[in-house]
Design a protein around this motif. Structure first.
Motif, PDB file in Angstrom:
ATOM      1  N   SER A   1       0.796  -1.232   0.000  1.00  0.00           N
ATOM      2  CA  SER A   1       0.000   0.000   0.000  1.00  0.00           C
ATOM      3  C   SER A   1       0.825   1.278   0.000  1.00  0.00           C
ATOM      4  CB  SER A   1      -0.974  -0.005   1.180  1.00  0.00           C
ATOM      5  OG  SER A   1      -0.312  -0.303   2.380  1.00  0.00           O
ATOM      6  N   SER A   2       2.072   1.187  -0.451  1.00  0.00           N
ATOM      7  CA  SER A   2       2.900   2.354  -0.721  1.00  0.00           C
ATOM      8  C   SER A   2       3.265   3.134   0.546  1.00  0.00           C
ATOM      9  CB  SER A   2       2.210   3.244  -1.753  1.00  0.00           C
ATOM     10  OG  SER A   2       3.067   4.257  -2.202  1.00  0.00           O
ATOM     11  N   ASP A   3       3.432   4.466   0.419  1.00  0.00           N
ATOM     12  CA  ASP A   3       4.068   5.257   1.469  1.00  0.00           C
ATOM     13  C   ASP A   3       3.147   6.299   2.094  1.00  0.00           C
ATOM     14  OD1 ASP A   3       3.826   6.851  -0.718  1.00  0.00           O
ATOM     15  OD2 ASP A   3       5.885   7.597  -0.707  1.00  0.00           O
ATOM     16  N   TYR A   4       1.883   5.979   2.205  1.00  0.00           N
ATOM     17  CA  TYR A   4       1.006   6.898   2.941  1.00  0.00           C
ATOM     18  C   TYR A   4       1.501   6.992   4.390  1.00  0.00           C
ATOM     19  CZ  TYR A   4      -1.994   6.631  -1.121  1.00  0.00           C
ATOM     20  OH  TYR A   4      -2.468   6.708  -2.393  1.00  0.00           O
ATOM     21  N   PRO A   5       1.544   8.176   4.969  1.00  0.00           N
ATOM     22  CA  PRO A   5       2.235   8.381   6.255  1.00  0.00           C
ATOM     23  C   PRO A   5       1.446   7.918   7.481  1.00  0.00           C
ATOM     24  CG  PRO A   5       1.336  10.445   5.471  1.00  0.00           C
ATOM     25  CD  PRO A   5       1.077   9.444   4.380  1.00  0.00           C
ATOM     26  N   ASP A   6       0.812   6.762   7.385  1.00  0.00           N
ATOM     27  CA  ASP A   6       0.061   6.236   8.543  1.00  0.00           C
ATOM     28  C   ASP A   6       0.440   4.788   8.820  1.00  0.00           C
ATOM     29  OD1 ASP A   6      -1.055   5.264   6.248  1.00  0.00           O
ATOM     30  OD2 ASP A   6      -3.143   5.565   6.854  1.00  0.00           O
ATOM     31  N   ASN A   7       1.750   4.506   8.666  1.00  0.00           N
ATOM     32  CA  ASN A   7       2.288   3.193   9.008  1.00  0.00           C
ATOM     33  C   ASN A   7       1.702   2.076   8.139  1.00  0.00           C
ATOM     34  OD1 ASN A   7       4.029   1.545  10.526  1.00  0.00           O
ATOM     35  ND2 ASN A   7       2.391   0.965  11.939  1.00  0.00           N
ATOM     36  N   GLN A   8       1.717   2.281   6.832  1.00  0.00           N
ATOM     37  CA  GLN A   8       1.249   1.263   5.893  1.00  0.00           C
ATOM     38  C   GLN A   8       2.269   0.125   5.812  1.00  0.00           C
ATOM     39  OE1 GLN A   8      -1.670   1.090   4.087  1.00  0.00           O
ATOM     40  NE2 GLN A   8      -2.379   2.833   5.277  1.00  0.00           N
ATOM     41  N   MET A   9       1.766  -1.125   5.870  1.00  0.00           N
ATOM     42  CA  MET A   9       2.643  -2.292   5.891  1.00  0.00           C
ATOM     43  C   MET A   9       2.301  -3.240   4.744  1.00  0.00           C
ATOM     44  SD  MET A   9       4.354  -1.501   8.629  1.00  0.00           S
ATOM     45  CE  MET A   9       5.287  -2.985   8.991  1.00  0.00           C
ATOM     46  N   LEU A  10       3.279  -4.017   4.303  1.00  0.00           N
ATOM     47  CA  LEU A  10       3.044  -5.096   3.348  1.00  0.00           C
ATOM     48  C   LEU A  10       2.188  -6.162   4.026  1.00  0.00           C
ATOM     49  CD1 LEU A  10       3.825  -6.365   0.557  1.00  0.00           C
ATOM     50  CD2 LEU A  10       5.720  -7.486   1.756  1.00  0.00           C
ATOM     51  N   LYS A  11       1.086  -6.571   3.377  1.00  0.00           N
ATOM     52  CA  LYS A  11       0.155  -7.510   4.006  1.00  0.00           C
ATOM     53  C   LYS A  11      -0.167  -8.671   3.072  1.00  0.00           C
ATOM     54  CE  LYS A  11      -2.019  -3.998   6.934  1.00  0.00           C
ATOM     55  NZ  LYS A  11      -3.275  -3.296   7.281  1.00  0.00           N
ATOM     56  N   LEU A  12      -0.380  -9.834   3.668  1.00  0.00           N
ATOM     57  CA  LEU A  12      -0.722 -11.046   2.922  1.00  0.00           C
ATOM     58  C   LEU A  12      -2.015 -11.623   3.474  1.00  0.00           C
ATOM     59  CD1 LEU A  12       0.062 -13.235   0.825  1.00  0.00           C
ATOM     60  CD2 LEU A  12       1.313 -14.392   2.661  1.00  0.00           C
ATOM     61  N   TYR A  13      -2.948 -11.927   2.565  1.00  0.00           N
ATOM     62  CA  TYR A  13      -4.237 -12.507   2.948  1.00  0.00           C
ATOM     63  C   TYR A  13      -4.384 -13.863   2.260  1.00  0.00           C
ATOM     64  CZ  TYR A  13      -5.321  -7.774   4.522  1.00  0.00           C
ATOM     65  OH  TYR A  13      -5.294  -6.565   5.161  1.00  0.00           O
ATOM     66  N   ARG A  14      -4.563 -14.906   3.065  1.00  0.00           N
ATOM     67  CA  ARG A  14      -4.705 -16.264   2.534  1.00  0.00           C
ATOM     68  C   ARG A  14      -6.170 -16.587   2.284  1.00  0.00           C
ATOM     69  NH1 ARG A  14      -5.746 -21.469   4.882  1.00  0.00           N
ATOM     70  NH2 ARG A  14      -4.861 -23.136   3.580  1.00  0.00           N
ATOM     71  N   GLN A  15      -6.429 -17.206   1.136  1.00  0.00           N
ATOM     72  CA  GLN A  15      -7.777 -17.654   0.825  1.00  0.00           C
ATOM     73  C   GLN A  15      -8.017 -19.025   1.454  1.00  0.00           C
ATOM     74  OE1 GLN A  15     -10.758 -18.549  -2.972  1.00  0.00           O
ATOM     75  NE2 GLN A  15      -8.669 -17.867  -3.344  1.00  0.00           N
ATOM     76  N   ASN A  16      -9.010 -19.105   2.322  1.00  0.00           N
ATOM     77  CA  ASN A  16      -9.351 -20.375   2.956  1.00  0.00           C
ATOM     78  C   ASN A  16      -9.972 -21.292   1.904  1.00  0.00           C
ATOM     79  OD1 ASN A  16     -11.014 -22.405   4.381  1.00  0.00           O
ATOM     80  ND2 ASN A  16     -10.417 -21.281   6.211  1.00  0.00           N
TER      81      ASN A  16
END
Length: 232
Positions: free
Chosen positions: A20-35
């Motif tokens: 989610s790029s560099d928005y200044p609100d502590n954006q992090m790389l995230k992974l969502y697994r499909q059940n």
């Protein structure tokens, strides 16, 4: 923002990676697994070991050639304040996947015929794979997004516990729009598929199977009765 679909655990279902790029609100790389049972997405970022802030410029590939997808990612300062930039240095990271190779897989490198068929990189080709009653599809594409997202052109399908690939059909995108079919292939292999010639072992070059040509179905001019029929 960049997003990518990948089957990180090779269970045969696509998972979602969000950068989610560099928005200044502590954006992090995230992974969502499909059940696989509910097809709902679960946040598995912590399980995956990600702690990467202001991520951008994703690239997916099997960098260590062990049959699962690894992740190359950078970060950016464009929207950050001077103070925030000082705390988060610009860097690049490779996240090696140690989860996916616990399931079966197949790795495919497609090569088009060039002037007589599809482009050599096979961009635009579509692969439909069937194994243990489960059908998957992947279309080979070039760069996309506005942050330089480019994945490896080799394709990896997760096969879960399937002991063979029942059927695989290649829809080549090019001069002749060839359709070629293969069957009864072994999992956990690295294959090279050359348009019009067949499947070869990507490591040794040994011939595996010749293609079976498939005639394209003629489109019907009959008006569909329902939206579902129109989709098909």
């Amino acid at each position: 923002m960049s997003v990518a679909w990948l089957d990180f655990d090779n269970d045969g279902w696509l998972d979602l990676l969000v950068s989610s790029s560099d928005y200044p609100d502590n954006q992090m790389l995230k992974l969502y697994r499909q059940n696989p049972k509910t097809h709902k997405f679960e946040n598995v970022t912590e399980f995956a070991g990600f702690n990467w802030q202001n991520s951008t410029q994703l690239s997916l590939a099997d960098f260590d050639r062990d049959g699962d997808i690894d992740i190359l990612v950078g970060n950016t300062h464009m929207r950050l304040t001077k103070e925030q930039r000082a705390k988060i240095p610009l860097a690049t990271a490779v996240f090696r996947n140690n989860v996916g190779n616990k399931n079966n897989f197949v790795s495919l490198k497609l090569i088009g015929a060039g002037k007589t068929g599809a482009n050599k990189a096979a961009i635009g080709a579509r692969i439909v794979l069937k194994a243990s009653g489960h059908t998957q599809m992947h279309e080979i594409s070039g760069g996309h997004g506005h942050f330089g997202h480019q994945d490896d052109l080799r394709v990896i399908f997760g096969l879960a516990k399937a002991q063979k690939i029942d059927e695989m059909t290649i829809y080549w995108h090019g001069k002749n729009n060839r359709i070629e079919r293969f069957s009864n292939l072994q999992p956990n292999k690295f294959y090279k598929i050359i348009e019009g010639k067949g499947i070869f072992d990507a490591n040794t070059g040994a011939a595996i199977q010749k293609p079976t040509p498939v005639k394209p179905q003629k489109r019907s001019n009959k008006k569909p009765k329902t939206e579902e029929e129109d989709f098909r």
